[in-house]
Design an enzyme around this catalytic site. Structure first.
Site, PDB file in Angstrom:
ATOM      1  N   VAL A  89       8.521 -28.309  15.635  1.00 51.00           N
ATOM      2  CA  VAL A  89       8.918 -27.360  14.712  1.00 51.00           C
ATOM      3  C   VAL A  89       7.872 -27.113  13.506  1.00 51.00           C
ATOM      4  O   VAL A  89       7.395 -26.057  13.073  1.00 51.00           O
ATOM      5  CB  VAL A  89      10.648 -27.555  14.069  1.00 51.00           C
ATOM      6  CG1 VAL A  89      10.658 -26.559  12.876  1.00 51.00           C
ATOM      7  CG2 VAL A  89      11.321 -27.295  14.951  1.00 51.00           C
ATOM      8  N   SER A 119      10.571 -20.685  16.306  1.00 45.76           N
ATOM      9  CA  SER A 119       9.573 -21.696  16.913  1.00 45.76           C
ATOM     10  C   SER A 119      10.164 -22.659  17.848  1.00 45.76           C
ATOM     11  O   SER A 119       9.715 -23.320  18.800  1.00 45.76           O
ATOM     12  CB  SER A 119       8.759 -22.251  15.840  1.00 45.76           C
ATOM     13  OG  SER A 119       9.340 -22.944  15.128  1.00 45.76           O
ATOM     14  N   TYR A 170       4.522 -25.589  14.866  1.00 45.86           N
ATOM     15  CA  TYR A 170       4.526 -24.174  14.861  1.00 45.86           C
ATOM     16  C   TYR A 170       4.968 -23.362  13.847  1.00 45.86           C
ATOM     17  O   TYR A 170       4.521 -22.191  13.719  1.00 45.86           O
ATOM     18  CB  TYR A 170       5.477 -23.900  16.135  1.00 45.86           C
ATOM     19  CG  TYR A 170       4.780 -24.315  17.379  1.00 45.86           C
ATOM     20  CD1 TYR A 170       3.760 -23.605  18.106  1.00 45.86           C
ATOM     21  CD2 TYR A 170       5.064 -25.527  18.154  1.00 45.86           C
ATOM     22  CE1 TYR A 170       3.212 -23.910  19.318  1.00 45.86           C
ATOM     23  CE2 TYR A 170       4.664 -25.668  19.411  1.00 45.86           C
ATOM     24  CZ  TYR A 170       3.508 -25.007  19.934  1.00 45.86           C
ATOM     25  OH  TYR A 170       2.922 -25.378  21.088  1.00 45.86           O
ATOM     26  N   GLU A 171       5.506 -23.858  12.830  1.00 45.17           N
ATOM     27  CA  GLU A 171       5.943 -22.951  11.753  1.00 45.17           C
ATOM     28  C   GLU A 171       4.867 -22.914  10.623  1.00 45.17           C
ATOM     29  O   GLU A 171       4.314 -22.147  10.244  1.00 45.17           O
ATOM     30  CB  GLU A 171       7.231 -23.664  11.044  1.00 45.17           C
ATOM     31  CG  GLU A 171       8.351 -23.429  11.744  1.00 45.17           C
ATOM     32  CD  GLU A 171       8.924 -22.081  11.771  1.00 45.17           C
ATOM     33  OE1 GLU A 171       8.700 -21.315  10.864  1.00 45.17           O
ATOM     34  OE2 GLU A 171       9.545 -21.305  12.943  1.00 45.17           O
ATOM     35  N   SER A 172       4.185 -24.170  10.499  1.00 46.63           N
ATOM     36  CA  SER A 172       3.233 -24.381   9.140  1.00 46.63           C
ATOM     37  C   SER A 172       1.904 -24.902   9.572  1.00 46.63           C
ATOM     38  O   SER A 172       1.120 -25.060   8.821  1.00 46.63           O
ATOM     39  CB  SER A 172       3.844 -24.962   7.971  1.00 46.63           C
ATOM     40  OG  SER A 172       4.097 -26.401   8.555  1.00 46.63           O
TER      41      SER A 172
END
Length: 160
Positions: A52, A130, A55-57
């Protein structure tokens, strides 16, 4: 003039946050997540959380993304200003009782505490698109290759 002053203040806060920001290395973040009790939390592994965060940050604590609905997402887990934090702009539930800018520094314990609250909600990890798109149902062991973390053997164990 008032709007200009608000913009200047927001930019100053973001600049200060950027100076205290960090882009974590994968294994370094895995260790932090494991130490914070995320392995096995609500049945999810450190691999889920790494996936996570990637894919998020991109593991970047200073990352901010703006949504078409006017809300923004903050920090390593991209916590939304309409629900989880208060950015002073978006109407918010502020369910984590935190200023969104506090999620933009290298000190991620507050991010982790809020992410646990998200995972404890009715959507669980599905709150992150994500996770659904890139992590759910995938072999997440690759996220931990080469990392020296002590993972629980039974991921259903939850000490919270």
């Amino acid at each position: 003039m008032k709007v200009c002053s608000i913009v200047v203040v927001i930019l100053a806060v973001l600049l200060i946050a950027k100076l205290d920001a960090k882009i974590y290395e994968r294994c370094e973040l895995a260790k932090k997540l494991e130490e914070a009790g995320l392995d096995g939390f609500k049945g999810y592994t450190v691999g889920d959380w790494l996936c996570v965060a990637h894919y998020e940050s991109g593991f970047d604590t200073s990352f901010v993304d703006h949504n078409p609905d006017g809300s923004s997402e903050y920090g390593i887990f991209q916590l939304n200003s309409a629900w989880w934090c208060n950015n002073g702009i978006t109407p918010t539930q502020n369910l984590c009782n935190i200023d969104c800018n506090d999620l933009l520094n290298r000190h991620i314990l507050d991010d982790i505490i809020c992410a646990k609250r998200v995972a404890s909600s009715h959507k669980s990890m599905k709150a992150w698109d994500s996770w659904t798109q890139h992590c759910a149902g995938h072999d997440l062991s690759e996220w931990l290759k080469g990392c020296s973390v002590r993972l629980k053997t039974d991921s259903s164990y939850n000490n919270w």
